[in-house]
Design a protein around this motif. Sequence first.
Motif, mmCIF file in Angstrom:
data_model
loop_
_atom_site.group_PDB
_atom_site.id
_atom_site.type_symbol
_atom_site.label_atom_id
_atom_site.label_comp_id
_atom_site.label_asym_id
_atom_site.label_seq_id
_atom_site.Cartn_x
_atom_site.Cartn_y
_atom_site.Cartn_z
ATOM 1 N N THR A 1 34.530 48.127 65.171
ATOM 2 C CA THR A 1 33.280 47.780 65.852
ATOM 3 C C THR A 1 33.559 47.057 67.162
ATOM 4 O O THR A 1 32.974 47.360 68.209
ATOM 5 C CB THR A 1 32.411 46.897 64.934
ATOM 6 O OG1 THR A 1 32.111 47.621 63.736
ATOM 7 C CG2 THR A 1 31.116 46.513 65.631
ATOM 8 N N VAL A 2 34.479 46.079 67.102
ATOM 9 C CA VAL A 2 34.804 45.293 68.300
ATOM 10 C C VAL A 2 35.439 46.181 69.358
ATOM 11 O O VAL A 2 35.090 46.105 70.548
ATOM 12 C CB VAL A 2 35.736 44.126 67.923
ATOM 13 C CG1 VAL A 2 36.261 43.442 69.183
ATOM 14 C CG2 VAL A 2 34.994 43.112 67.056
ATOM 15 N N LEU A 3 36.385 47.026 68.952
ATOM 16 C CA LEU A 3 37.072 47.886 69.920
ATOM 17 C C LEU A 3 36.133 48.936 70.502
ATOM 18 O O LEU A 3 36.235 49.271 71.694
ATOM 19 C CB LEU A 3 38.272 48.557 69.261
ATOM 20 C CG LEU A 3 39.433 47.610 68.899
ATOM 21 C CD1 LEU A 3 40.487 48.349 68.076
ATOM 22 C CD2 LEU A 3 40.064 47.033 70.163
ATOM 23 N N ASP A 4 35.245 49.447 69.684
ATOM 24 C CA ASP A 4 34.251 50.392 70.214
ATOM 25 C C ASP A 4 33.353 49.704 71.233
ATOM 26 O O ASP A 4 33.003 50.300 72.266
ATOM 27 C CB ASP A 4 33.408 50.961 69.072
ATOM 28 C CG ASP A 4 34.162 52.005 68.259
ATOM 29 O OD1 ASP A 4 35.214 52.474 68.741
ATOM 30 O OD2 ASP A 4 33.699 52.346 67.152
ATOM 31 N N ARG A 5 32.983 48.471 70.910
ATOM 32 C CA ARG A 5 32.159 47.724 71.860
ATOM 33 C C ARG A 5 32.939 47.472 73.150
ATOM 34 O O ARG A 5 32.396 47.580 74.262
ATOM 35 C CB ARG A 5 31.731 46.396 71.238
ATOM 36 C CG ARG A 5 30.759 45.613 72.111
ATOM 37 C CD ARG A 5 30.150 44.430 71.376
ATOM 38 N NE ARG A 5 31.161 43.452 70.987
ATOM 39 C CZ ARG A 5 31.457 43.145 69.740
ATOM 40 N NH1 ARG A 5 30.851 43.758 68.738
ATOM 41 N NH2 ARG A 5 32.393 42.243 69.464
ATOM 42 N N GLY A 6 34.230 47.157 72.995
ATOM 43 C CA GLY A 6 35.077 46.962 74.170
ATOM 44 C C GLY A 6 35.219 48.234 74.984
ATOM 45 O O GLY A 6 35.246 48.201 76.217
ATOM 46 N N ARG A 7 35.319 49.369 74.257
ATOM 47 C CA ARG A 7 35.434 50.650 74.966
ATOM 48 C C ARG A 7 34.175 50.953 75.763
ATOM 49 O O ARG A 7 34.236 51.475 76.881
ATOM 50 C CB ARG A 7 35.714 51.766 73.956
ATOM 51 C CG ARG A 7 36.110 53.096 74.578
ATOM 52 C CD ARG A 7 36.950 53.923 73.614
ATOM 53 N NE ARG A 7 36.305 54.056 72.322
ATOM 54 C CZ ARG A 7 35.534 55.094 71.988
ATOM 55 N NH1 ARG A 7 35.318 56.063 72.852
ATOM 56 N NH2 ARG A 7 35.000 55.172 70.789
ATOM 57 N N THR A 8 33.039 50.618 75.169
ATOM 58 C CA THR A 8 31.782 50.799 75.899
ATOM 59 C C THR A 8 31.762 49.925 77.148
ATOM 60 O O THR A 8 31.365 50.369 78.232
ATOM 61 C CB THR A 8 30.592 50.442 74.994
ATOM 62 O OG1 THR A 8 30.601 51.308 73.858
ATOM 63 C CG2 THR A 8 29.281 50.605 75.743
ATOM 64 N N SER A 9 32.221 48.678 76.980
ATOM 65 C CA SER A 9 32.259 47.766 78.118
ATOM 66 C C SER A 9 33.224 48.267 79.184
ATOM 67 O O SER A 9 32.925 48.238 80.381
ATOM 68 C CB SER A 9 32.676 46.372 77.640
ATOM 69 O OG SER A 9 32.778 45.476 78.731
ATOM 70 N N ALA A 10 34.401 48.749 78.722
ATOM 71 C CA ALA A 10 35.386 49.270 79.670
ATOM 72 C C ALA A 10 34.855 50.518 80.374
ATOM 73 O O ALA A 10 35.113 50.738 81.562
ATOM 74 C CB ALA A 10 36.688 49.588 78.949
#
Length: 882
Positions: free
Chosen positions: A615-624
């Motif tokens: 979840t955190v990495l997906d959110r980070g990917r969205t942010s990136a």
Amino acid sequence: MAANLCPYCGHTGSNPDQCEGCRGLLEPLSRRATQIAMGPWFIRDARRPFNPGASYAVLTKLIAAGKVKPGTPLRGPTTHQLWAPARLVPGVAHLTGFCHECGVGTETKADRCAECGAAFPVPTERDDLGIADIDAAAEVTKRRRLTHHMCPGCGHSPTLSNRCDMCKVVFSPPTKATQFDLGPWYIRDIDAHFQHGVSYAALKRLVEEKLIDGGTILRGPSTHQFYHRADETPGVAHLLGKCHECGKSVETNDTLCIHCEEPFEFSFDDNRLGLVYTTQADADAAQEQLDAEVEQFMATAPAPVTTPKRKTESKKRKPKRKRQAAASDAHDEATVYAAGAVEHTHVESDSTHDHEEHDVPVAHVYDEYGEEVEYHDDPAAALADAGHHDHYTVATHDSHYGGYQAAVAGGPDPTEQAALRRQEQKLKSMAVVLITVFVLAGGTLIGVLVLTGDNDGPPTDGQTVNNTDDDGPSKTDVRSFDEMRLLLTDMQAKWEEVKGIDRANGVGDMLDRIESAIKLGDAFIKSGDAGKANENLTRAKSLADQVHEMDRARAEAKLARADADAARRQATDGGVPTNAKQAWDEGTGLIKQAEESFAAGRFNEAGRFWRDARTVLDRGRTSAKDFAQADKARQAFEAAVTETFTREQLDQMAGDRWAQIKSMEADAKTAIAEGKLDEAIQLYTSAQKFLPEAFENVKLELGTNYWAVMAGRTVATVLIEIRSNQPYSESRANKVFQAYKPLRLGDDFYLSLPRDPASKYEDLVPVIWQRGPQLIEEKRGKAANLSFSLGVKVELVQQYLKQDVLTIEPATRAKILKQAEQMKEIATEAKYPSAFKTLLGEFEEQVKATPDKTAVKESRRIWRDLLEKLDAYDTGAPLVVP
């Protein structure tokens, strides 16, 4: 077929009359009743993994009795013999209250879904497996998607993301999915309880690979789905070098037996079970015939021989309600096949009454889990009483569905009561028949018991053991050993299920403890200690349930780890470590915690950490991704800014609009720094839209010479047209106005431009030919005025070239060369870039080379290219702007 091989479950035992595994009676009536109930629907039952398939009619009765629930795994024609929960099976799901298509609750009697409109099929074919012409790999992928973690091949759940950790079936990608050889041949394999049937071709391959020998137990079309040894099975035995009829040796490629002339050529349809009763009408007719035979036999049977019974203590006990769960609650793997059995047992009379022995028929009634419910000394009473206990079942032939059975599930409605009473009467009738047979044979059994007397060995079914304590002698409860043996059988079957589970992460220790507890339970049963047997087997069951739960949690954790690893790879590719560093650090930290928890055997905790990491990495990917989009907008803006002009030129000549654009650019950079990426994208996009206006201001300042050239060309063209007696139309007036406008010569001049279409040549010359150039030199400089003159000369050369189409006459050539020479002088004085003079020089050379046709053609091409460049600012300005 060997006498001790059970045709129903394939168990090999020593009792020729009743299977010790499934408790089925090995006599013709039971075989026929079971055949009547057979069909292509298989229910995943851990207690009875080798039972034959059931018909749709039987399946609907099991659902109505609550023995098949929405989560019960099953397979049949509408799943193409791949496992799926009942709630997802077309033709079955709606009977459990769900639509197989959309999953919404529905009425069990509905014929289609009120929500999605899907039709509910009624697949009543009894001999059709539903596997004809299917893409097995695609079906595996489809069922895997619909059932999430359930293996379509063996029904195991949960399992890994790309293959089954039990039967090793590969799920994805579809091109690599296991190609199932589906068919109607079933091999009794204790390591693969719930595998699908295979085709005849696949069966032959297994024989060729020596994976099937003469002692392999199997069933198929040629055995009408009853278990046989392979070397006694028509169509298979000859492949093993034996005749199925006479048992003598033959060659594997023989087409008939050289000894008894039995043919070996068979034509098997891989989509057919080979049942005797292929349609429901056949089955119904066979059932009616069977009922008639039983009634006729009962009418002609001799009355049972009875002996006076002494007054004895009542043996009736309260029914046990405790159930043994056959599988995990996650999929409602409740035992659903059992019909129970009536067992006829010889017992001794009470020891306080002269030790007399009598043949007393006794009925043991079992529930659907195989546990004894009631102990009666009157079979008829047992049969009648069994109908008054919710969910208890009693039958007269075996532990299979179909035939003579009655299932009572909490009180039927009035429409069902008459049918139940009729069924009960049949049960009573059959009980009388069996009791008669038993009583006639009772003398032999009594003699054996009298001769054997007491012994010091462990108690067996039908024997009693005297145990002495402080209160005097008492009898060991025979039923407790029955129960312990049943529990032992269950645990041995469960051990076969769990022993292959991955032993890592602390599971191996628990498996060792399960195996040890089962062995101890077996030993205590043999030594006559039912209490300790129960203690060990119950502990083994609890541990097995824990192992199942751990394996399930581990499988889920592995799926979560795979998802987290994929998220980490995607995050790396998406620039998260650089553009969303906080999310990257948090996600990778959670993954590290998950690995530690998994290694310690805390699978649920590990799965939770991995899911959180994803979840955190997906959110980070969205942010990136948002950052990348913002950076892309920035790069596009900066490229557009410097595409035509330098920032210095824009600063000097772009005016107020450029100042506004620079302010928006600064705000966008601040927004990126603060993480307001959407705002930054919007600012860069808006700023880029304003650039053309700023560019126009620079073009007006930098491109004065260019605009003067274009003004000279337009004025010359219009005056030439007017001299040719063409009217000064509104369009020509607009052309003149637009030609002078970029030079910004003042409103007074623009208002003085002639607008009257009737204007003559004499009216136009003073304004557009004389006053215009004067203002250009006053306001824009001498170079601009020279450029106006160059534009006029360009248009004159164009007119000269139009006069001679195929050649250039000497007089015309002289005029053109004169104008070209003057243009070169203007270019030098106005400090044009060398590119203009180069093009002009090439043109002059070709003109001078005329009347050569090639030179004429080339000169015209060069001139045409020069005009095309001058027609657009981006290509024309570099030629005339210093």
